[in-house]
Design a protein around this motif. Structure first.
Motif, short mmCIF file in Angstrom:
data_model
loop_
_atom_site.label_atom_id
_atom_site.label_comp_id
_atom_site.label_asym_id
_atom_site.label_seq_id
_atom_site.Cartn_x
_atom_site.Cartn_y
_atom_site.Cartn_z
N LEU A 326 0.84 -1.20 0.00
CA LEU A 326 0.00 0.00 0.00
C LEU A 326 0.88 1.25 0.00
O LEU A 326 0.62 2.22 -0.73
CB LEU A 326 -0.92 0.00 1.23
CG LEU A 326 -2.28 -0.66 1.10
CD1 LEU A 326 -2.99 -0.66 2.45
CD2 LEU A 326 -3.14 0.07 0.07
N LEU A 330 0.65 3.31 -3.40
CA LEU A 330 -0.22 4.47 -3.22
C LEU A 330 0.46 5.59 -2.44
O LEU A 330 0.27 6.76 -2.76
CB LEU A 330 -1.50 4.04 -2.48
CG LEU A 330 -2.48 3.16 -3.26
CD1 LEU A 330 -3.69 2.82 -2.40
CD2 LEU A 330 -2.95 3.86 -4.54
N ASN A 333 2.61 7.78 -4.67
CA ASN A 333 1.95 8.42 -5.81
C ASN A 333 0.67 9.17 -5.44
O ASN A 333 0.40 10.22 -6.00
CB ASN A 333 1.62 7.35 -6.87
CG ASN A 333 2.84 6.63 -7.36
OD1 ASN A 333 3.86 7.25 -7.65
ND2 ASN A 333 2.77 5.31 -7.46
N ASP A 334 -0.11 8.60 -4.54
CA ASP A 334 -1.39 9.22 -4.20
C ASP A 334 -1.66 9.06 -2.70
O ASP A 334 -2.52 8.26 -2.30
CB ASP A 334 -2.51 8.57 -5.03
CG ASP A 334 -3.83 9.31 -4.87
OD1 ASP A 334 -3.85 10.40 -4.27
OD2 ASP A 334 -4.86 8.79 -5.35
N HIS A 337 -5.25 9.05 -1.28
CA HIS A 337 -6.20 8.02 -1.69
C HIS A 337 -7.01 7.56 -0.47
O HIS A 337 -6.51 7.53 0.66
CB HIS A 337 -5.44 6.83 -2.30
CG HIS A 337 -6.31 5.88 -3.03
ND1 HIS A 337 -7.04 4.89 -2.38
CD2 HIS A 337 -6.58 5.73 -4.36
CE1 HIS A 337 -7.70 4.18 -3.27
NE2 HIS A 337 -7.45 4.66 -4.48
N MET A 340 -5.43 4.96 1.73
CA MET A 340 -4.37 5.49 2.59
C MET A 340 -4.96 6.18 3.81
O MET A 340 -4.46 6.02 4.93
CB MET A 340 -3.49 6.46 1.80
CG MET A 340 -2.69 5.82 0.68
SD MET A 340 -1.42 4.68 1.30
CE MET A 340 -0.34 5.82 2.17
N THR A 353 1.36 3.21 6.52
CA THR A 353 0.73 4.22 5.68
C THR A 353 0.77 5.63 6.26
O THR A 353 0.87 6.60 5.51
CB THR A 353 -0.73 3.84 5.40
OG1 THR A 353 -1.42 3.63 6.65
CG2 THR A 353 -0.81 2.56 4.59
#
Length: 417
Positions: A326, A330, A333-334, A337, A340, A353
């Protein structure tokens, strides 16, 4: 308390003297070395060693050959020669560049018995695009300066600010260091947990279901014995971390004057790197390792034979992989999200995270405190539950399976209440 430390130190000494401990110290370096070697070997196999370039316009052919890094066979200048050379394995493939005097656009077509590697294909595409840009600009009557202006990117300055009594001021931004810190935390936890999960489970399950356990429990409580084993393994983990820290400092002092290190320090200083590792990130690393260690110990307490420890820690492995991937896919990059955001408050996953969200500056301080409190409280509860389960299964001699042991332990805990 003395008995607790006696058990912890005995567990610590026994584990650091084993060959497995030295293998685990070398394991990350071996993994990195194998990965680098695999990448080098893979890139060698994917390389196109020699190609031919075919074009009616000899200027295009010469221009492409000058700009491409691939080896070009200049003696092959027609499609017929190229086909014959490819059949005789004298070249690995040939590129046909098609153009017309009326239109400035170019088109290319590659022929080969095997496809181009991704990197080579991108390079060929890039060179063709640059040559096409030159032809289009020439047809439009644009100068070199005009083309440079068209390709120039717009300037974007990003500033982080804070407000003090209604006045907006610039805020020191160490985002690069924070991102480095979050990636380090995720990778460190991933490696430590995967290396030590089975060690913890084996240590907890090793004496269960034996007559030795009856002697041990006659002099101390099952809970204290359980806590001592976890503390001993945690000391082993700290020893390995200290060794890596010493190697890191020694490596830096040895290589600090090299161009690679100097270029890296030009982007982010040592102070900023350390700043990205301490604080919240260090808390998440500590609590993350602890909660996964306790979970591995709980899983180990549910089996009666140390041989079954590998199967018992499957939930620990799966949770670790979910959190790590994760963060890698993610978090980088994001970070905003929805997955996250949700997992940054879920124990076991939040250790992976939340540092990514902190690095991207997409989370508030109250949210960080809530996440840490939830993680800490869950760790304490899990530790107490694991100790009770260990106490109820410490003298179990029959192998009834993990789930049956868990159900029996839960029923015993309810009856004690």
């Amino acid at each position: 308390m003395n008995k607790l430390w006696i058990i912890a130190l005995e567990t610590y000494k026994r584990n650091i003297k084993t060959p497995t401990f030295f293998v685990m110290i070398l394991a990350p370096f071996l993994m990195i070395g194998i990965s680098l070697l695999g990448g080098v070997i893979g890139s060698k196999f994917e390389e196109t060693s020699k190609i031919a370039v075919i074009a009616e316009d000899t200027t295009l052919r010469a221009g492409f050959s000058d700009q491409i890094s691939l080896e070009v066979d200049d003696s092959v200048d027609t499609e017929e020669k190229a086909k014959k050379a490819l059949e005789n394995e004298e070249i690995d493939g040939f590129l046909v560049i098609r153009s017309s005097e009326q239109e400035p656009e170019l088109s290319g077509e590659y022929f080969g018995e095997s496809s181009l590697s991704q990197s080579d294909q991108q390079e060929v595409q890039q060179v063709l695009s640059m040559m096409q840009l030159g032809r289009v600009s020439q047809s439009l009557g644009l100068s070199t300066a005009d083309v440079q202006k068209l390709n120039q990117l717009a300037t974007l300055a990003v500033k982080t600010v804070e407000f003090d009594d209604g006045n907006m001021t610039d805020k020191q931004d160490n985002k690069v260091a924070q991102i480095f810190g979050s990636m380090f935390i995720a990778l460190a936890m991933y490696i430590i947990i995967l290396m030590y999960a089975q060690v913890v489970a084996t240590e907890v399950a090793s004496e269960k279901g034996t007559r030795i356990m009856e002697i041990i429990l006659s002099s101390t409580s099952a809970a204290k014995h359980f806590y001592g084993k976890i503390l001993g393994i945690f000391l082993v983990i700290l020893t390995q971390v200290v060794i890596y820290f010493g190697l890191g400092v020694g490596g830096y002092l040895f290589a600090k004057k090299t161009d690679f290190v100097q270029d890296m320090l030009a982007e982010v200083s040592i102070k900023e790197m350390l700043g990205g590792l301490i604080g919240y990130n260090l808390l998440y690393l500590l609590l993350g390792v602890v909660i996964y260690t306790v979970l591995a110990a709980l899983c180990g307490s549910l089996v009666s034979k140390s041989e079954d420890a590998g199967k018992a820690v499957a939930p620990v492995t799966y949770l670790t992989m979910i959190g790590f991937f994760l963060t890698m896919f993610l978090g980088m990059n994001d970070p905003q999200h929805i997955l996250m955001k949700i997992t940054s408050f879920i124990p076991f996953l939040s250790s992976f995270t939340m540092p990514s969200r902190i690095a991207s500056q997409t989370v508030s301080t109250p949210e960080i405190f809530i996440s840490l409190v939830v993680l800490l409280v869950t760790t304490i509860i899990l530790l107490r539950v694991a100790a009770k389960i260990y106490r109820s299964t410490a003298l179990v001699y029959s192998d009834t399976g993990m789930w049956q042991s868990l159900k029996k332990s839960i029923s015993l805990m309810k009856s004690e209440e």
